[in-house]
Each structure stands twice: as structure tokens, then as C-alpha cells.
Design an enzyme around this catalytic site. Structure first.
Site, short mmCIF file in Angstrom:
data_model
loop_
_atom_site.label_atom_id
_atom_site.label_comp_id
_atom_site.label_asym_id
_atom_site.label_seq_id
_atom_site.Cartn_x
_atom_site.Cartn_y
_atom_site.Cartn_z
N THR A 260 0.86 -1.19 0.00
CA THR A 260 0.00 0.00 0.00
C THR A 260 0.90 1.24 0.00
O THR A 260 1.34 1.68 -1.05
CB THR A 260 -0.98 -0.01 1.19
OG1 THR A 260 -0.26 -0.24 2.40
CG2 THR A 260 -2.04 -1.08 1.00
N LYS B 138 3.98 -6.81 4.18
CA LYS B 138 3.73 -5.43 3.80
C LYS B 138 3.39 -4.65 5.05
O LYS B 138 2.87 -5.18 6.03
CB LYS B 138 2.61 -5.33 2.77
CG LYS B 138 1.21 -5.72 3.22
CD LYS B 138 0.42 -4.72 4.03
CE LYS B 138 0.36 -3.38 3.37
NZ LYS B 138 -0.38 -2.39 4.24
N THR C 114 0.77 -7.01 13.38
CA THR C 114 1.24 -5.66 13.10
C THR C 114 1.21 -5.27 11.64
O THR C 114 1.58 -4.16 11.31
CB THR C 114 2.69 -5.52 13.60
OG1 THR C 114 3.47 -6.59 13.07
CG2 THR C 114 2.75 -5.56 15.10
N GLU D 153 6.57 4.80 7.30
CA GLU D 153 6.19 6.09 6.73
C GLU D 153 7.00 7.23 7.37
O GLU D 153 6.91 7.48 8.57
CB GLU D 153 4.70 6.31 6.93
CG GLU D 153 3.86 5.34 6.12
CD GLU D 153 2.41 5.31 6.49
OE1 GLU D 153 1.65 4.62 5.78
OE2 GLU D 153 2.02 5.95 7.49
N ASN E 238 0.22 10.69 5.86
CA ASN E 238 -1.09 10.32 6.41
C ASN E 238 -2.11 11.44 6.31
O ASN E 238 -3.32 11.17 6.33
CB ASN E 238 -0.91 9.86 7.86
CG ASN E 238 -0.31 8.47 7.92
OD1 ASN E 238 -0.99 7.48 7.67
ND2 ASN E 238 0.98 8.39 8.19
N THR F 288 -6.47 11.16 -0.33
CA THR F 288 -6.67 12.20 -1.34
C THR F 288 -5.50 12.31 -2.29
O THR F 288 -5.55 13.03 -3.27
CB THR F 288 -6.90 13.57 -0.67
OG1 THR F 288 -5.80 13.84 0.20
CG2 THR F 288 -8.19 13.54 0.13
#
Length: 405
Positions: free
Chosen positions: A157, A181, A192, A271, A400, A405
Site C-alpha cells: 500500500t 507489507k 502488526t 512512513e 497520512n 486524497t
């Protein structure tokens, strides 16, 4: 920023497995979004799942299938882009339908298919696209590096790289392979992320389940990206039995090696990550106490920000230890930054340590590395363990803030 990047082979390295990954149109980007792993024969199977009280529909279906079959499975199917969470009865039926579709191609019972989904919470799955994708993936099933790479990419993702790992079981008569992933919504509370493991070691369902739980407890359960436990998390393992016989200890060690390697890759691909945190909690009365302290520290936004900025603010560690709920005694706690002989003590049995220029320089170096080691000794017992976390950066907020969007 350094990254621990896995390379194929992975899930088809153990004997008796094929894999594929395709783009079926779930993701607007057109990137791969459907993965399939199929065993040549019926396997022993086990899973560990999210503790979130709002689990995704695929988690419910997979749990049910493992219960119905007594821990047997032939295939794993996973889509990415949409997580099939908070979708009600229709979502459950869609997850079950994915299993029926795979079973029709493989020639097995629907209950012998395990299903997973990952992505945005809320939207319904586009089942016509998924049905076409499953057919395409089945036609492309293969063994080897290209198949493993395609499969690993199809479950991504916000990941930037696919994650692969392999390990030999014992003296090499069997093997374990795995893909995973995850880059966000990862907390040290099983599970997790998504992880799919395969092995050709012959092992009973009970032994396989125990080995997976033990391996996950020491690896996946000790990883934290952002303190959020996803609704979709699962780690699944298929054991085909074509390899040489191995005891549970050898399989558990190989599962742990693969799981640990995947965890490092997940952490480095987190991230916005710029640094890893390695947190050792020592001197605990038991594993539960160590875990409470570790989770409190490694999930703390203030600790994460301090690591990101290279700030040796051990007061934030004291705060996080104190709020953990563990029965710690402040006068027994010691804190150090760094590892081994290079570690710099900051607090010694409840008393601040006065630092000279040389020690301050060593502290700055320890806080400025790619991996920041923190050691907390609770002074209460002999149990110790290591947890992995990451810093908190502006990049995490950007990713995030713009996720849907």
C-alpha cells in the site's frame, strides 16, 4: 536513509508453492493489487491476527476457515487498495466469495482458502474486478524470483519496496520463506501488518501454530511504527511437508529468522522514517512487565520526536516508563543510550549521571546514528528483550494527511 531491502526468492523458495501478483484495477494508480499463493497439496496452516476489536471481514473469514478445517489450507489470496473493513455483512460475503473464486480455480474447498485485504477502510470491494484478477493470477502462478517479486508487490500500500526473506530449517533439509507489507498503522500488538510465510517442513497443526506464535511474539509483536494497531493485520503460514522432517524448535528458529528480517524491512520502510529505535528492556520481573514498559516508551510521540532530532532527552524515557502501568520502582531504574561498551549512562538506579565532554560527545554520536539504541534496566528481575521502533518525522504527517486524497 538506509533501508534493509529484501530480495527474492521468498514464498516459493520452499518446495511445493507457486505465487503470482497482478493488477486488477482496485488501485487508481494501476499498480499491482491482487496476490495469490497456492500450495501443490493441502497444507498445515496457522495464523495470528489483529487484536483490534474492529477486525476486517477477511480476518473473520480466515479465522473461521482455520477453525473449520482444523488448521488446513491450500491457498492464500490478498487484495490491496481496499481493506474490506467496516463493510458489514456484504463485506463478509465478499471476503468469502474471494475464497470461493480461488477454490474454483485450485480445485479445493472454499474453507481451504485464506483471505486478506489491506488498504483504505470503508469502501466496498469491486468484486467483478477481483474475480477477473483471481483468474489472471491463477493463470500466472509460477515458482522463482519473478513470481515472488510480483506477489510481494501486489500486497503493498504505502510501502515503497517489497519485503522478502528466507531461512533454512536446521541443517537445510527444509526452508521457510516469507513476504510482508506494512509502513504505517503498525504497533507492537499482534498482529502488526500482513505477513505470508511458507515452509516445506512437515509439522502438525498444533506444533506449527505454537511455533508461529512464539516467532511472532519475539518479532512482529515487538515492532512499532506509530502505535496504531490495524484492523486488518494477520500473519499466516502454510506448511507443505515436502522437506525433511524437523523438530518444532528448528522450525520456530527459522520462522523467527524470517520474521525478524521482515520486521527490519518493515521498520526501515516505515512512513517518514529516518532512524530506527532499538529498545532493550532489561531487569524486568517477567515478559509482561517488560512489554508494558517497552510499548509505552516506543509508542511515545515525544520519545520518537527526540530520536528524530537526535535529542538525548532521557526525561521523556522516564515519563514513558512511569506512565506504563508497570510496578516499577524509580530508585531501581537505570537508563543508557548506545550499545555495549559505547553506551552512555544517563540515569543510574534513579540518580542522574554527571557527564563529561567525552561522554557528551559519545552521547551525541549515539543519538545521531541510523539506529539509536536505548537501554532501560528496571532492576526488578532477570527478564530482558529487544523491541524495534522508529522516529516520528514531518514525512509521516504528510503521508497520512494526504492518504485518501
Amino acid at each position: 536513509m538506509p533501508k534493509v531491502v529484501g530480495h527474492p526468492p521468498s514464498v516459493t523458495w520452499p518446495r511445493g508453492f507457486r505465487a503470482a501478483g497482478v493488477a486488477c484495477g482496485i488501485k487508481p494508480s494501476g499498480k499491482p493489487d491482487l496476490a495469490l499463493i497456492v500450495a501443490d497439496e493441502l497444507c498445515t496452516a496457522a495464523g495470528v491476527f489483529t487484536t483490534n476489536r474492529f477486525p476486517g471481514e477477511p480476518v473473520k473469514v480466515t479465522r473461521k476457515h482455520l477453525e473449520r478445517t482444523g488448521g488446513r489450507a491450500r491457498a492464500i489470496v490478498c487484495n490491496s487498495g481496499i481493506s474490506n473493513v467496516a463493510t458489514g455483512r456484504a463485506g463478509f460475503e465478499n471476503a468469502a466469495a474471494m475464497c470461493r473464486m480461488v477454490a474454483g480455480h485450485v480445485g479445493c474447498l472454499p474453507e481451504e482458502v485464506l483471505v486478506a485485504s489491506t488498504g483504505v477502510i470503508g469502501p466496498a470491494l469491486p468484486m467483478e474486478k477481483i474475480e477477473r484478477g483471481i483468474g489472471e493470477a491463477f493463470a500466472k502462478l509460477d515458482r522463482g524470483e519473478a513470481a515472488d517479486e510480483a506477489c510481494a508487490r501486489a500486497i503493498m500500500t504505502t510501502d515503497t519496496v517489497p519485503k522478502h526473506a528466507t531461512a533454512a530449517v536446521g541443517d537445510g533439509g527444509a526452508a521457510v520463506g516469507g513476504i510482508a507489507k506494512g509502513a504505517g498503522m503498525i504497533a507492537p500488538n499482534m498482529a502488526t501488518m500482513l505477513g505470508f510465510l511458507t515452509t516445506d517442513a512437515p509439522l502438525s497443526g498444533q506444533a506449527l501454530g505454537g511455533a508461529l506464535r512464539a516467532a511472532a511474539g519475539a518479532t512482529f509483536n515487538r515492532l512499532s511504527i506509530d502505535s496504531d494497531t490495524s484492523t486488518s493485520d494477520a500473519v499466516l503460514v502454510l506448511a507443505g511437508g515436502r522437506g525433511e522432517s524437523a523438530d518444532r524448535g528448528a522450525v520456530e528458529a527459522a520462522l523467527g529468522e524470517v520474521s525478524g528480517a521482515l520486521c527490519d524491512q518493515l521498520a526501515w520502510d516505515g512512513e517518514g522514517v529516518t532512524r530506527l529505535i532499538r529498545l532493550e528492556v532489561a531487569g524486568a520481573a517477567d515478559e509482561g512487565e517488560a512489554g508494558r514498559v517497552a510499548r509505552s516508551v516506543i509508542d511515545s510521540p515525544l520519545v520518537k520526536c527526540a530520536v528524530h532530532g537526535g535529542d538525548p532527552n532521557w526525561g521523556r524515557l522516564v515519563m514513558a516508563i512511569g506512565k506504563s502501568g508497570a510496578a516499577v520502582e524509580p530508585s531501581a531504574v537505570s537508563i543508557a543510550v548506545g550499545r555495549g561498551g559505547a553506551a552512555v549512562g544517563m540515569l543510574e538506579r534513579g540518580e542522574p549521571v554527571a557527564l563529561g565532554d567525552e561522554q557528551r560527545a559519545a552521547l551525541d554520536a549515539a543519538m545521531g546514528g541510523d539506529e539509536v539504541w536505548l537501554t532501560i534496566d528496571l532492576g526488578r528481575g532477570s527478564w530482558s528483550g529487544v523491541w524495534t521502533g522508529v522516529d516520528l518525522s514531518k514525512g509521516y504527517v504528510s503521508i497520512n494527511a494526504d492518504y485518501t486524497t
